[in-house]
Design an enzyme around this catalytic site. Structure first.
Site, PDB file in Angstrom:
ATOM      1  N   ASP A   8       0.927  -0.930   0.033  1.00 24.25           N
ATOM      2  CA  ASP A   8      -0.041  -0.069   0.053  1.00 24.25           C
ATOM      3  C   ASP A   8       0.862   1.312   0.194  1.00 24.25           C
ATOM      4  OD1 ASP A   8      -1.934   1.926   0.537  1.00 24.25           O
ATOM      5  OD2 ASP A   8      -2.499   1.410   2.352  1.00 24.25           O
ATOM      6  N   THR A  85       0.136  11.795  -7.454  1.00 30.56           N
ATOM      7  CA  THR A  85      -0.723  12.720  -6.627  1.00 30.56           C
ATOM      8  C   THR A  85       0.219  13.792  -5.910  1.00 30.56           C
ATOM      9  OG1 THR A  85      -1.525  12.554  -4.365  1.00 30.56           O
ATOM     10  CG2 THR A  85      -0.557  10.431  -5.214  1.00 30.56           C
ATOM     11  N   ASP A 113      -5.376   2.936  -5.082  1.00 32.05           N
ATOM     12  CA  ASP A 113      -5.516   2.828  -3.773  1.00 32.05           C
ATOM     13  C   ASP A 113      -7.222   2.439  -3.416  1.00 32.05           C
ATOM     14  OD1 ASP A 113      -5.816   5.396  -4.115  1.00 32.05           O
ATOM     15  OD2 ASP A 113      -4.880   6.165  -2.451  1.00 32.05           O
ATOM     16  N   GLY A 141      -8.678  13.412  -0.008  1.00 30.01           N
ATOM     17  CA  GLY A 141      -9.497  13.907  -1.137  1.00 30.01           C
ATOM     18  C   GLY A 141     -10.839  13.032  -1.152  1.00 30.01           C
ATOM     19  N   GLU A 162     -13.771   8.103 -10.767  1.00 31.38           N
ATOM     20  CA  GLU A 162     -13.050   9.130 -10.009  1.00 31.38           C
ATOM     21  C   GLU A 162     -14.628   9.684  -9.395  1.00 31.38           C
ATOM     22  OE1 GLU A 162     -10.367  10.141  -8.695  1.00 31.38           O
ATOM     23  OE2 GLU A 162      -9.038   9.506 -10.033  1.00 31.38           O
ATOM     24  N   HIS A 165     -14.745  13.448  -8.145  1.00 29.40           N
ATOM     25  CA  HIS A 165     -14.858  14.601  -9.102  1.00 29.40           C
ATOM     26  C   HIS A 165     -15.919  14.635  -9.846  1.00 29.40           C
ATOM     27  CE1 HIS A 165     -11.100  15.797  -7.647  1.00 29.40           C
ATOM     28  NE2 HIS A 165     -10.496  14.414  -7.511  1.00 29.40           N
ATOM     29  N   CYS A 177      -9.036  19.876  -9.074  1.00 26.63           N
ATOM     30  CA  CYS A 177      -8.846  19.190 -10.298  1.00 26.63           C
ATOM     31  C   CYS A 177      -9.229  19.941 -11.413  1.00 26.63           C
ATOM     32  CB  CYS A 177     -10.046  17.915 -10.276  1.00 26.63           C
ATOM     33  SG  CYS A 177     -11.617  18.279 -10.559  1.00 26.63           S
TER      34      CYS A 177
HETATM   35 ZN   LIG Z   1     -12.462  17.780  -8.585  1.00 27.84          ZN
END
Ligand SMILES: [Zn+2]
Length: 314
Positions: A8, A85, A113, A141, A162, A165, A177
């Protein structure tokens, strides 16, 4: 029993261990994520995998694979990290599977992840036994994972889900983003804290004078009845519930699992979201969905990573 290595890779630490098919961690090692990124991380990873392989051989354990979960955008078909990231320096454009196969003959699986967390949730956690599953990880996030027909939904190259987002307010605040009003700007730790700090600053009129708060502290104030914290939590719940209803409309899941640092001790958040979605959306879709708190542990990233060996690898 079947065994595999799970790794991880996160922004602060790398956790690696030997994991059974049933999710038991036999042995593990933890190192801080090297600050310089790429080369140092790859070196650290090599040492960890070599240590674990040696430990397995000393203990007569046959390993079946190496599963890696990492923050960032990953193409699992090529075992490649596309872009990293903000939390990990210089961690993109890396053929990770190829790198690991330069010193290990075991099959190597790489995914992001939150996808591996979703695997762990569906195999061993709150979503065990379900084949249509949505997971949201609320932390620094907001990450997402989708299981459809019992398998991770990948999209064209593995970038699907995602979910953080997805915009839920096109006039909303700008997300990192580049989009506006993303679910992440309502339900991630830093944004929850930011809303509270903004409210307090607006009243005091002096930014320097106000100590900034974390989302954990915002929740503590909320439970004490603080009016600012109440407002912030209401906004968070509306945002989160709106996002969850959108996802229910699109994917018709059996269960939605909410986890991540923000949801620590978060049964009260689950209860509020459930209450909120009673008034939202298409009833035939929304009414039957279970909304559950993740019941995974700190090792779940490691365990989910290893599970790729047996479930849904590539
Ligand atoms: Zn976003």
């Amino acid at each position: 029993m079947e065994y595999s290595i799970g790794v991880d890779i996160g922004g602060t630490k790398i956790l690696a261990g030997i994991v059974s098919r049933g999710g038991e961690v036999l042995y593990k090692q933890k190192v801080p994520t090297p600050k310089m990124g790429r080369n140092d991380i790859l070196q650290e990873l090599k040492e960890l995998i070599e240590n674990l392989t040696q430990w397995a051989s000393l203990n007569d354990i046959t390993l079946q694979g190496i599963g890696i979960g990492t923050a960032g955008q990953v193409n699992p078909f090529e075992g490649k990290i596309l872009s990293g990231t903000a939390n990990i320096n210089n961690w993109g454009d890396i053929y990770l599977q190829q790198e690991v196969n330069s010193y290990s003959d075991l099959p190597v699986y790489v995914d992001n992840d939150v996808n591996v967390l979703t695997l762990a949730e569906a195999e061993l956690g709150a979503a065990k036994g379900y084949h249509e599953v949505l997971c949201l990880a609320l932390g620094t996030g907001v990450g997402g994972g989708i299981i459809s027909k019992g398998e991770l939904l990948r999209g064209a190259w593995g970038g699907a889900a995602e979910l953080g987002h997805m915009t839920i307010n096109f006039d909303g605040e700008q997300c990192n983003c580049g989009f506006r009003g993303c679910l992440e700007t309502y339900a991630s730790g830093p944004w929850i804290a930011k809303r509270m700090n903004d409210l307090r600053n607006a009243v005091k009129g002096n930014k320097e004078a106000v100590v900034s708060l974390t989302s954990e502290e915002v929740f503590r104030f909320y439970h004490l009845g603080d009016p600012f914290a109440t407002k912030v939590v209401q906004t968070m719940i509306r945002g989160l519930a709106t996002g969850v209803v959108n996802l229910i409309h699109i994917f018709n899941p059996q269960i939605v699992v909410l986890g991540g640092g923000v949801m620590y001790d978060g049964q009260w958040i689950i209860d509020l979201v459930k209450q909120e979605i009673q008034s939202l959306g298409i009833r035939t879709l929304v009414d039957d969905v279970k909304i559950e708190l993740s019941n995974l542990s700190n090792d779940s990233g490691l365990i989910g990573a290893a599970l790729q060996t047996w479930v849904n690898g590539r």
